[in-house]
Every structure is written in structure tokens, then in C-alpha cells.
Scaffold this active site. Sequence first.
Site, PDB file in Angstrom:
ATOM      1  N   LYS A 268       0.844  -1.202   0.000  1.00 15.06           N
ATOM      2  CA  LYS A 268       0.000   0.000   0.000  1.00 15.06           C
ATOM      3  C   LYS A 268       0.876   1.248   0.000  1.00 15.06           C
ATOM      4  O   LYS A 268       1.656   1.469   0.912  1.00 15.06           O
ATOM      5  CB  LYS A 268      -0.916  -0.008   1.228  1.00 15.06           C
ATOM      6  CG  LYS A 268      -1.746   1.271   1.406  1.00 15.06           C
ATOM      7  CD  LYS A 268      -2.663   1.207   2.634  1.00 15.06           C
ATOM      8  CE  LYS A 268      -3.374   2.539   2.871  1.00 15.06           C
ATOM      9  NZ  LYS A 268      -4.215   2.533   4.094  1.00 15.06           N
ATOM     10  N   LYS A 280     -10.224  12.647   8.496  1.00 18.15           N
ATOM     11  CA  LYS A 280      -9.711  12.222   9.795  1.00 18.15           C
ATOM     12  C   LYS A 280      -9.661  13.406  10.758  1.00 18.15           C
ATOM     13  O   LYS A 280      -9.546  14.550  10.315  1.00 18.15           O
ATOM     14  CB  LYS A 280      -8.280  11.682   9.634  1.00 18.15           C
ATOM     15  CG  LYS A 280      -8.192  10.333   8.952  1.00 18.15           C
ATOM     16  CD  LYS A 280      -6.744   9.865   8.918  1.00 18.15           C
ATOM     17  CE  LYS A 280      -6.629   8.529   8.186  1.00 18.15           C
ATOM     18  NZ  LYS A 280      -7.333   7.425   8.864  1.00 18.15           N
ATOM     19  N   ASP A 291       1.520   6.218   5.671  1.00 12.19           N
ATOM     20  CA  ASP A 291       0.555   5.272   5.099  1.00 12.19           C
ATOM     21  C   ASP A 291       1.083   4.619   3.810  1.00 12.19           C
ATOM     22  O   ASP A 291       0.357   3.873   3.150  1.00 12.19           O
ATOM     23  CB  ASP A 291      -0.776   5.993   4.844  1.00 12.19           C
ATOM     24  CG  ASP A 291      -1.970   5.068   4.969  1.00 12.19           C
ATOM     25  OD1 ASP A 291      -1.823   3.967   5.527  1.00 12.19           O
ATOM     26  OD2 ASP A 291      -3.066   5.454   4.485  1.00 12.19           O
ATOM     27  N   ASP A 350     -12.388   6.913   3.952  1.00 14.74           N
ATOM     28  CA  ASP A 350     -11.132   6.686   4.667  1.00 14.74           C
ATOM     29  C   ASP A 350     -10.701   5.217   4.594  1.00 14.74           C
ATOM     30  O   ASP A 350      -9.588   4.870   4.969  1.00 14.74           O
ATOM     31  CB  ASP A 350     -11.291   7.135   6.126  1.00 14.74           C
ATOM     32  CG  ASP A 350      -9.961   7.360   6.810  1.00 14.74           C
ATOM     33  OD1 ASP A 350      -8.926   7.336   6.106  1.00 14.74           O
ATOM     34  OD2 ASP A 350      -9.958   7.549   8.035  1.00 14.74           O
ATOM     35  N   ARG A 354      -7.860  -0.427   0.854  1.00 11.69           N
ATOM     36  CA  ARG A 354      -8.386  -1.623   0.184  1.00 11.69           C
ATOM     37  C   ARG A 354      -8.806  -1.312  -1.244  1.00 11.69           C
ATOM     38  O   ARG A 354      -8.808  -2.173  -2.106  1.00 11.69           O
ATOM     39  CB  ARG A 354      -9.533  -2.214   1.020  1.00 11.69           C
ATOM     40  CG  ARG A 354     -10.671  -1.274   1.253  1.00 11.69           C
ATOM     41  CD  ARG A 354     -11.531  -1.667   2.442  1.00 11.69           C
ATOM     42  NE  ARG A 354     -10.966  -1.216   3.719  1.00 11.69           N
ATOM     43  CZ  ARG A 354     -11.511  -1.438   4.907  1.00 11.69           C
ATOM     44  NH1 ARG A 354     -12.635  -2.123   5.001  1.00 11.69           N
ATOM     45  NH2 ARG A 354     -10.950  -0.990   6.007  1.00 11.69           N
TER      46      ARG A 354
END
Length: 499
Positions: A268, A280, A291, A350, A354
Amino acid sequence: MEFKIKSGDLAKQKTPCLILGLFENQKLSGTAEIVDQASGGHLSEILGKGDLDGKTGRTLMLYGVPGISCERVLLVGCGKPKGLNRRSYRKALAAAVTLLDDTGTTAALCTLPELVPEAMDLYHRVRDAVTICADKVYRYDQTKSEKTPRRYPLERLDIWVSNRRDTKTAGHAANHGAAISQGVCLARDLGNLPGNICTPAFLADQAIDLGKKHPKMRVEVLEEKDMEALGMGALLSVSRGSRQPAKLIVMEYKGGQKGEKPVVFVGKGLTFDAGGISIKPAAEMDEMKFDMCGAASVFGAMKTALELELPINLVGVVPSSENLPDGDANKPGDIVTSMSGQTIEILNTDAEGRLILCDALTYSERFNPAVVLDMATLTGACVVALGKHPCGLFTQNDKLATEILAAGEAAGDPAWRMPLWDDYQEELDSNFADMANIGSRWGGAITAACFLSRYTKRYPWAHLDIAGIAWRNGKEKGATGRPVSLLAQLLLERSGQLK
Ligand code: BES
Ligand code: MN
Ligand code: ZN
């Protein structure tokens, strides 16, 4: 850093600093005893004064020890001889290296691998010495105007083995350790870089650079128009909310036999995750620059494989994007079509990891993989479940689970298996699309993995949720480089390097 194996008469070794282990109750380790004798009992005499209690990680630097050829002796506490395990062994190593890095020595000779912690063979003792050392001397200063001033950085750690016959094994261990550390360092550097520098395009350039240095590596970067042609509607829906174009980075290393199925690592690469329209909270949002640590671990593992020229076919696939709120961003309720043809109702923007991963996972089918392993800072729920020690392992393939758990354990980079039962799947039911992108409040790490499982039916697959282990927060804030060691271990095993 340089690491060399040394053997022979300990008292005659020339080095700026000799590192010796010591146990509680002033009990010298075997190697320390040799030095004590050569020095006419100098060490015992000093210990008699009670300055060092031998507790794990305590240190005492000695100068001018008679009868030996080194300038300094660093005594390192290793706890009780019977209590010595991998944890305390590593703690002692870390203490020694940290101290040396701050003193006037740039090189040292370490005898700690001669101690025998419970259930550790020589290979792992030496490899740990190298990786711990590299880990402790790592500094991030790319974005500081004044580079961290260090007058005498530790540049070389030699490792002493008493039995000359062990030098070959120790040499392999040191090589592997050094290559793993280079991978870990790369992953840490990429992770630590801020979102305004480390963009999807920046990551793509990193891959191109890696590719240039190695003839067996081919790098391809898919642009948004290419992704459109492939029907990657899920991935593209995330990058629509950002001005940075998405990249799908593909690195193919062909070190193995022609026609041999490759190991595929998918990472990712969210270079910043603000959450999108489901934005967020502000507190600690800066940490969402991390991330992309799944992607960083793919780069790191690739670097290690290239350094060691492992005889294996390895593919790294990195979907990379930002997740920001914008007039064109995903909205809750939007429905997108993934490359697999399955439609997704985006109930929370958010849960974007995926969305970019599912298309990368479908894309990975074309490599006819022996196995696909994805790494992702996917859910806060995984951190709630497991804390910050192991990553979460999700797979329905028991054999693969055993392999990955063992690799994590051997590398000191542990994973812990979580359930991936069909019971959870129905949480992803949607009234409007083939699936929703989130489940209920509970078991969020598992429903995230369930989502990915719907795109990975065509090959053996496992998922690592690394949200808890990829970086540290607070005063120690920074990328850890995990799980590069686990991935490297897997590659070493699969390519027959550890027989
Ligand atoms: N990147 C985050 C996961 C994350 C959050 C990792 C905090 C480490 C610390 C991911 O994209 C995300 O936002 N996940 C959501 C999923 C939820 C909306 C179902 C989460 O975990 O809150
Ligand atoms: Mn998110
Ligand atoms: Zn995210």
C-alpha cells in the site's frame, strides 16, 4: 557500515574497541575471561570495585587494559547467564552500539555473538548483531538543514568467532544481515520523508532508480490513463481527490529460473491519507505520511534481494496515491467498478487502502504468482487488536500462514495470525453494489482482510496489516523499516539460501 568476521587470538586483536559480555554477579563470559587472563586479572579487579552490576544493557568503558592490543574494552551487561535469550541478547547489543556511536570510536570488534542465548544458532546471533547495529546507527536527516552532527560515527563492526570453522557461516550471516539492513534503511528513509516530497511520482522515480542499478530488474510505471484502460476504477477513484496523479509501480526482478513462478509483494503506497471526505481528526494526522510503509517494505525487500542477487523471481507491485478531500473526491455512497468487475459502494472514503489494493491484487494475476503477499497500514483496528509488537497476518492458507509466522519469528520481526473466517464476510453486504468497502464497528482489521480476499482467489495469498509496526510515535517518531526483515527471511528461505 562495514561488517567483517574475525577469528584467532583475542588478546592480539587490534581494534579501537573490544566489546565483551559480562553477567550478573561479576561473572565474566568465556571471551571476557580470555581477556581477563591476558590482562593479568585486570577486568576482575575492576569488577571487584562494583562499578558494573551486569544487568542487561548496562555498560562500562575501560581504557588502557594491559596485555591486549586494543585501545578500549567495552563491558556490556547481559543479565543472568541462564536468562540470556534473544530479547536480552539484542538489548545488550543495542546498548553497546548506542554507546559506541556516541563516543570517539569509529570501529569495534564485537564478541557478543559468542554468548549463546537460548535457542539461537550462530547464524542468527551474527545476523542479529549486524542488523541491530545498523538499526541503532540509522539517522534520518534528509530534510534537516544541519545534518545531525556526529564527530565519530560508528562505521565498522567486526564480529569475532572463537572457532575458525564458524567463519563461513558467520560470513553468510553478516552478508545477509548487511543486505537486510540496507533494505530496512531504504524503507525507513522512504517512510520518514514527508508527504510533500514522497509523492506517488517520487516513489515511481525511486523504483526507476533501483532498476537502473541492476540489469536483472525491469521497472514499469503505469500512469492513470493505463489504469483507466485496465478498468482500475477503485484505485482511480481514490486519486481523483488529489492533485497528485496515481502511479502503479511494477518492479520485476528476474534472479530465478526462466518460467519459475514469482513471489509477488504488493504494498500500500498511500503517500498521505487525510481520509478524503470522511476526513480524519486533526490530531496526529501527520503520521498518515507513513501510510505508504507497505510500499516502502516492498522497496526494501527488493533492495535486499538485489544486494544478495537472490536466485528467485520477485515482483513488487505498488499502487500509490494520496487520499484527500476535493470537489472531485469519492463521496460516501459512491459506487465504483474495480478491475475485477466487482462493484464497490464506498461507505467511508477513509477505507481507501483496500480500494487501491484490490486493483493491484487483480493486476498481480498476470504474473502467475507462486504466492502474493500484501503489506498495508490498513486499519487502526489492527493496532487496537495487537498493539505495536506483531503485525496481523490474514490468510486462509494454513501452509502459507505457517511459513510466514516462522519467517517472522526467525527474523525477529513477528506476525500474529488473525481469523479470516467466512462468518465475517456478510458484513460487507451492500444494498446497492456487490460489496461495501467497510463492515460494522467490530473486527475492522478482519473485515478489511475479507474485502481483499475477494480479489485474491486466483493464487495463494496472505495479507499483513502493518499499521501497528511500521512506525513509532511520540518522541521516537519514525519509520521502523518493518516488515522488511520478515519479507527478506521469506525470500532467503524460498531461494534456498539457508540450507
Ligand atoms: N491508513 C489508515 C489506517 C490507520 C489508521 C493506520 C491509524 C494506522 C493508524 C486507513 O486508511 C484507514 O483510515 N482505515 C480506517 C478504516 C475504517 C474507515 C473502516 C480506520 O482504521 O479507521
Ligand atoms: Mn484511510
Ligand atoms: Zn490509509
